[in-house]
Scaffold this active site. Structure first.
Site, PDB file in Angstrom:
ATOM      1  N   ASP A 171      -3.113  -2.982  -2.634  1.00  0.00           N
ATOM      2  CA  ASP A 171      -4.165  -1.968  -2.690  1.00  0.00           C
ATOM      3  C   ASP A 171      -3.989  -1.126  -3.959  1.00  0.00           C
ATOM      4  O   ASP A 171      -2.897  -1.063  -4.534  1.00  0.00           O
ATOM      5  CB  ASP A 171      -4.089  -1.072  -1.452  1.00  0.00           C
ATOM      6  CG  ASP A 171      -5.304  -0.141  -1.351  1.00  0.00           C
ATOM      7  OD1 ASP A 171      -5.190   0.922  -0.713  1.00  0.00           O
ATOM      8  OD2 ASP A 171      -6.362  -0.472  -1.918  1.00  0.00           O
ATOM      9  N   ASN A 172      -5.040  -0.473  -4.395  1.00  0.00           N
ATOM     10  CA  ASN A 172      -5.002   0.551  -5.449  1.00  0.00           C
ATOM     11  C   ASN A 172      -4.576   0.066  -6.822  1.00  0.00           C
ATOM     12  O   ASN A 172      -3.968   0.829  -7.590  1.00  0.00           O
ATOM     13  CB  ASN A 172      -4.060   1.690  -5.040  1.00  0.00           C
ATOM     14  CG  ASN A 172      -4.368   2.231  -3.671  1.00  0.00           C
ATOM     15  OD1 ASN A 172      -3.535   2.144  -2.774  1.00  0.00           O
ATOM     16  ND2 ASN A 172      -5.566   2.780  -3.497  1.00  0.00           N
ATOM     17  N   LYS A 220       3.052   3.385  -5.578  1.00  0.00           N
ATOM     18  CA  LYS A 220       2.567   2.375  -6.524  1.00  0.00           C
ATOM     19  C   LYS A 220       3.669   1.914  -7.476  1.00  0.00           C
ATOM     20  O   LYS A 220       3.655   0.775  -7.903  1.00  0.00           O
ATOM     21  CB  LYS A 220       1.356   2.915  -7.293  1.00  0.00           C
ATOM     22  CG  LYS A 220       0.267   3.504  -6.364  1.00  0.00           C
ATOM     23  CD  LYS A 220      -0.051   2.631  -5.162  1.00  0.00           C
ATOM     24  CE  LYS A 220      -0.700   3.409  -4.025  1.00  0.00           C
ATOM     25  NZ  LYS A 220      -0.712   2.641  -2.740  1.00  0.00           N
ATOM     26  N   GLU A 235     -11.224   4.337  -1.414  1.00  0.00           N
ATOM     27  CA  GLU A 235     -11.683   4.685  -0.060  1.00  0.00           C
ATOM     28  C   GLU A 235     -12.521   5.972  -0.057  1.00  0.00           C
ATOM     29  O   GLU A 235     -12.160   6.963  -0.666  1.00  0.00           O
ATOM     30  CB  GLU A 235     -10.496   4.836   0.916  1.00  0.00           C
ATOM     31  CG  GLU A 235      -9.352   5.690   0.426  1.00  0.00           C
ATOM     32  CD  GLU A 235      -8.276   4.898  -0.273  1.00  0.00           C
ATOM     33  OE1 GLU A 235      -8.593   3.834  -0.830  1.00  0.00           O
ATOM     34  OE2 GLU A 235      -7.123   5.341  -0.300  1.00  0.00           O
ATOM     35  N   ASP A 249       0.831  -1.208   0.000  1.00  0.00           N
ATOM     36  CA  ASP A 249       0.000   0.000   0.000  1.00  0.00           C
ATOM     37  C   ASP A 249       0.860   1.251   0.000  1.00  0.00           C
ATOM     38  O   ASP A 249       0.442   2.316   0.448  1.00  0.00           O
ATOM     39  CB  ASP A 249      -0.930  -0.009   1.216  1.00  0.00           C
ATOM     40  CG  ASP A 249      -2.032   1.023   1.107  1.00  0.00           C
ATOM     41  OD1 ASP A 249      -2.564   1.450   2.156  1.00  0.00           O
ATOM     42  OD2 ASP A 249      -2.346   1.443  -0.024  1.00  0.00           O
TER      43      ASP A 249
HETATM   44  C1  LIG Z   1       3.157   9.954   0.369  1.00  0.00           C
HETATM   45  N1  LIG Z   1       2.678   8.609   0.460  1.00  0.00           N
HETATM   46  C2  LIG Z   1       2.658   7.860   1.562  1.00  0.00           C
HETATM   47  N2  LIG Z   1       2.132   6.651   1.252  1.00  0.00           N
HETATM   48  C3  LIG Z   1       1.863   6.660  -0.061  1.00  0.00           C
HETATM   49  C4  LIG Z   1       1.320   5.505  -0.824  1.00  0.00           C
HETATM   50  N3  LIG Z   1      -0.124   5.502  -0.998  1.00  0.00           N
HETATM   51  C5  LIG Z   1      -0.680   6.222  -1.966  1.00  0.00           C
HETATM   52  O1  LIG Z   1       0.009   6.958  -2.670  1.00  0.00           O
HETATM   53  C6  LIG Z   1      -2.166   6.164  -2.164  1.00  0.00           C
HETATM   54  C7  LIG Z   1      -2.782   7.160  -2.921  1.00  0.00           C
HETATM   55  C8  LIG Z   1      -4.180   7.168  -3.112  1.00  0.00           C
HETATM   56  C9  LIG Z   1      -4.806   8.238  -3.911  1.00  0.00           C
HETATM   57  C10 LIG Z   1      -4.219   9.494  -4.011  1.00  0.00           C
HETATM   58  C11 LIG Z   1      -4.831  10.492  -4.754  1.00  0.00           C
HETATM   59  C12 LIG Z   1      -6.040  10.248  -5.383  1.00  0.00           C
HETATM   60  F1  LIG Z   1      -6.648  11.227  -6.111  1.00  0.00           F
HETATM   61  C13 LIG Z   1      -6.617   9.014  -5.309  1.00  0.00           C
HETATM   62  C14 LIG Z   1      -6.000   8.002  -4.575  1.00  0.00           C
HETATM   63  C15 LIG Z   1      -4.959   6.158  -2.530  1.00  0.00           C
HETATM   64  C16 LIG Z   1      -4.345   5.151  -1.786  1.00  0.00           C
HETATM   65  O2  LIG Z   1      -5.086   4.152  -1.221  1.00  0.00           O
HETATM   66  C17 LIG Z   1      -2.957   5.141  -1.607  1.00  0.00           C
HETATM   67  O3  LIG Z   1      -2.417   4.113  -0.887  1.00  0.00           O
HETATM   68  C18 LIG Z   1       2.169   7.889  -0.581  1.00  0.00           C
HETATM   69 MG   LIG Z   2      -3.896   2.560  -0.617  1.00  0.00          MG
END
Ligand SMILES: Cn1cnc(CNC(=O)c2cc(-c3ccc(F)cc3)cc(O)c2O)c1
Ligand SMILES: [Mg+2]
Length: 214
Positions: free
Chosen positions: A169-170, A144, A199, A141
């Site tokens: 995830d994602n 990506k 989410e 998670d």
């Molecule tokens: C800084 N950072 C710390 N952890 C991470 C890794 N996770 C993600 O990037 C992540 C992003 C999104 C998301 C972001 C923008 C949007 F418009 C739609 C979805 C959803 C998720 O479930 C995620 O896990 C990044």
């Molecule tokens: Mg996620």
């Protein structure tokens, strides 16, 4: 001074959740992120799928890549058997500071080892540093574009065994196309997709579950 989103999430937990009650911590974060401000927790819809996979695998050793505020850390830890261990890697030090407090509020700190640093640096050190043999379950998670290189690293470091489960995830939104292409085209994995939603939104997303065949 301005607060950060992780600080506001911690505040919602301390205000609305009961100390030592992981499910109330999960509920408090979901209510805050649904009603006040969106945040990138796996959320309750995908969280239920996560719960079912954790319960099915009943893992002794879990690796979570991407802690953020500890929402899925608490969700997973609350379902683990007594001597099980969840290692969670977080790159961002501020997120780690908050996650430690969320994990402590939930009362699951005995099951959780939060490691601050880059997954690419720490995965090769898990055996020597923490005496990990193999992971029964890996929850991806984090960034990506790190899903694929880190999966290859787990293979190369001998951290997967026949039957190890990867749950990502994602895979739809934001998406992990290279990871999906690799894992679905690889004979050493048996994969299936759990359709769900991003989410706290109606956008399509989902989890990819892959069993390592050894
Ligand atoms: C800084 N950072 C710390 N952890 C991470 C890794 N996770 C993600 O990037 C992540 C992003 C999104 C998301 C972001 C923008 C949007 F418009 C739609 C979805 C959803 C998720 O479930 C995620 O896990 C990044
Ligand atoms: Mg996620």
């Amino acid at each position: 001074t301005q607060s950060t989103q992780p600080q506001r999430i911690l505040g919602a937990v301390q205000k609305n959740a009961t100390r030592g009650d992981p499910r109330s911590v999960v509920k408090a974060i979901d209510q805050y992120c649904r009603n006040k401000e969106w945040a990138m927790n796996v959320g309750d819809e995908k969280g239920c799928i996560l719960d079912s996979v954790v319960s099915e695998v009943n893992p002794s050793t879990v690796l979570e890549l991407g802690t953020y505020c500890g929402y899925s850390t608490v969700r997973i830890a609350s379902l683990l058997p007594p001597n099980a261990k969840l290692f969670t890697l977080e790159f961002n030090p501020h997120n780690a500071v908050i996650a430690r407090q969320v994990i402590a509020w939930a009362g699951v700190e005995d099951k959780v080892q939060l490691i601050e640093g880059a997954s690419g640096d720490w995965i090769p050190k898990m055996k020597e540093h923490y005496g990990v043999k193999t992971f029964d379950l890996v929850f991806l998670d984090h960034w990506k574009d790190r899903y694929l290189p880190d999966t290859k690293l787990l293979e190369e470091c001998g951290l997967l065994r026949k039957g190890s489960v990867l749950l990502a995830d994602n895979v739809i939104f934001p998406g992990a196309p290279e990871y999906l292409e690799y894992i679905r085209g690889n004979q050493r994995y048996e994969s299936c997709f759990f359709k769900s939603h991003l989410e706290y939104t109606k956008a399509l997303d989902g989890l990819e579950k892959s069993v390592f065949l050894g």
